[in-house]
Design an enzyme around this catalytic site. Structure first.
Site, PDB file in Angstrom:
ATOM      1  N   GLY A 159      15.492  -5.117   1.201  1.00  0.00           N
ATOM      2  CA  GLY A 159      14.218  -4.508   0.844  1.00  0.00           C
ATOM      3  C   GLY A 159      14.328  -3.421  -0.022  1.00  0.00           C
ATOM      4  O   GLY A 159      15.360  -2.770  -0.273  1.00  0.00           O
ATOM      5  N   LYS A 160      13.200  -3.331  -0.651  1.00  0.00           N
ATOM      6  CA  LYS A 160      12.986  -2.377  -1.666  1.00  0.00           C
ATOM      7  C   LYS A 160      12.211  -1.186  -1.231  1.00  0.00           C
ATOM      8  O   LYS A 160      10.976  -1.081  -1.349  1.00  0.00           O
ATOM      9  CB  LYS A 160      12.302  -3.026  -2.991  1.00  0.00           C
ATOM     10  CG  LYS A 160      12.955  -2.354  -4.248  1.00  0.00           C
ATOM     11  CD  LYS A 160      12.427  -3.169  -5.380  1.00  0.00           C
ATOM     12  CE  LYS A 160      12.391  -2.418  -6.845  1.00  0.00           C
ATOM     13  NZ  LYS A 160      13.730  -1.775  -6.975  1.00  0.00           N
ATOM     14  N   ILE A 161      13.023  -0.480  -0.258  1.00  0.00           N
ATOM     15  CA  ILE A 161      12.386   0.410   0.359  1.00  0.00           C
ATOM     16  C   ILE A 161      12.647   2.015  -0.208  1.00  0.00           C
ATOM     17  O   ILE A 161      13.818   2.250  -0.324  1.00  0.00           O
ATOM     18  CB  ILE A 161      12.751   0.414   1.961  1.00  0.00           C
ATOM     19  CG1 ILE A 161      12.261  -0.939   2.454  1.00  0.00           C
ATOM     20  CG2 ILE A 161      12.474   1.552   2.855  1.00  0.00           C
ATOM     21  CD1 ILE A 161      12.997  -1.413   3.593  1.00  0.00           C
TER      22      ILE A 161
END
Ligand code: PMP
Length: 323
Positions: A159-161
Site C-alpha cells: 500500500g502507498k500509505i
C-alpha cells in the site's frame, strides 16, 4: 518552500480552492499517526496536449491502499479519475506531477479512527526529472541503506500509505548524507527490495531480475510498464529474490518510478556497475517508454489519457461524509 512550483488550484473535499487555502487542523489524525494514502502520477506534454500516464491503475491502487487501512474514500473511482483530469486542466498544466491524497481528518486521537472524517485532496504542479537532469542519461550513484524495509506482517508494504514513508525517508536522508543520489533498501531477509521511491531491475547475463511482491516492495506502476516492455523486447524477466552481492556483479541496473521514470544506476556502494554508465538494455527500455509517454510512438499499451480529449466535467461541490 519558497521555490516550490505551486499551481493555482487544489481540489479539496469536493471543490477547487486556491493553493494556499488547502489547509488542515493540527489535530488531523493523519498528521499524528500517518493515516493517509496517496498516489503520484505524471502527465506528459505530448503533441496532443497533456497526457496522464496509467491513470486507471493509479486510481485503482489509491482505492486499494485505502481498503488496506479500512478507510472508505467518500468518492468513487470515476469521480477521483475526473478530479485528477480536472486538476491538470484547471491549472493549465501540461507536463506535471499529480498527487491525490486521502486521509483521516480531525475527530479525536483514538488509534481506531473509523468514526473520523475522511478528507480527500488532489493537487498538481510542474515537475522535471526527479533524480536530477543528468540522471536519465548518465545514471546515478547509489548506496545500500542500513535501514530495512518493513517486515511482512508489520506494515502493508503493497500500500502507498503515508506513515510508511518514514521508512523511505530514513533511506533517502541516509543516502544524501553519504553523498548518494538514492538508497537501495533490503528486505527483512537481506534481499534487495527497492529504492526509497523506486522499484529496481538488475540485469545479469542477459536475464533481467526484479524483486517479487514478497520482498516488501510497492507494486510500482512503472515497474509493471517496464516488465511489459522488457518481455515484448524478448528478454527473459524473472521476479525473484535478489541477493545484495548480485548488485555488484550486475551488467546493468535501473530504477523505475513515476518520479524517477527509468533511471540507470551507474554505481552501488562506489562499485561501478557494468560499463559505469547507462547500459544498452536500460537505454532500450527508456527509448520505448519515453517514445510512448511523450506521444512519439503509438500508445500500444493504452497507457495515456489525453486531458483535452475528455469533455470537461463539472466538479460538484460535495461535503465529505464522515463514516
Ligand atoms: N516504491 C515506492 C516505495 C514508491 O514510493 C514508489 C513511487 N510510487 C515506487 C516504488 C514506484 O512506483 P510507481 O512506479 O507506481 O511510481
Amino acid at each position: 518552500m519558497a521555490s516550490f512550483p505551486k499551481s493555482e488550484f487544489i481540489w479539496f473535499d469536493g471543490k477547487f480552492v486556491p493553493w494556499d487555502d488547502a489547509n488542515v487542523h493540527v489535530g488531523t489524525h493523519a498528521l499524528h499517526y500517518g493515516s493517509s494514502v496517496f498516489e503520484g502520477l505524471r502527465a506528459y506534454n505530448t503533441p496532443g496536449g497533456a497526457a496522464i500516464f496509467c491513470l486507471d491503475p493509479h486510481v485503482d491502487r489509491f482505492f486499494g491502499s485505502a481498503k488496506m487501512i479500512k478507510m472508505p474514500i467518500p468518492y468513487d473511482h470515476a469521480e477521483i479519475r475526473n478530479v485528477i483530469i480536472e486538476t491538470v486542466r484547471a491549472n493549465k498544466l501540461d507536463s506535471c506531477y499529480v498527487r491525490p491524497i486521502a486521509f483521516r481528518g480531525f475527530g479525536g486521537f483514538s488509534l481506531d479512527p473509523r468514526k473520523y472524517p475522511v478528507q480527500v485532496a488532489v493537487f498538481a504542479f510542474p515537475w522535471g526529472a526527479y533524480l536530477g537532469p543528468e540522471a536519465l542519461a548518465q545514471g546515478v550513484d547509489v548506496g545500500v541503506s542500513s535501514w530495512r524495509r518493513m517486515a511482512p506482517g508489520t506494515f502493508p508494504a503493497m500500500g502507498k500509505i503515508g506513515g510508511q514513508y518514514v521508512n523511505s525517508s530514513f533511506a533517502a536522508m541516509e543516502a544524501n548524507d553519504h553523498g548518494y543520489v538514492e538508497g537501495i533498501v533490503l528486505d527483512i531477509n537481506g534481499y534487495v527490495s527497492e529504492g526509497s521511491a523506486e522499484n529496481i531491475f538488475v540485469m545479469l547475463d542477459q536475464v533481467v531480475y526484479t524483486p517479487p511482491l514478497g520482498s516488501s516492495i510497492l507494486r510500482g506502476i512503472t515497474r509493471t510498464a517496464a516488465l511489459r516492455i522488457l518481455r515484448d523486447l524478448g528478454y527473459s524477466v524473472v521476479e525473484q529474490n535478489i541477493p545484495r552481492e548480485m548488485l555488484y556483479i550486475a551488467n546493468e541496473i535501473f530504477f523505475t518510478g513515476t518520479a524517477a521514470e527509468i533511471t540507470p544506476v551507474r554505481s552501488v556502494d562506489h562499485v561501478s556497475i557494468g560499463s559505469g554508465s547507462r547500459g544498452p538494455i536500460t537505454k532500450q527500455v527508456q527509448d520505448e517508454f519515453f517514445a510512448i509517454v511523450q506521444g512519439r510512438a503509438p500508445d500500444r499499451y493504452e497507457w495515456l489519457t489525453y486531458v483535452n480529449a475528455i469533455p470537461a466535467q463539472k466538479i460538484e461541490t460535495r461535503v465529505s461524509v464522515p463514516k
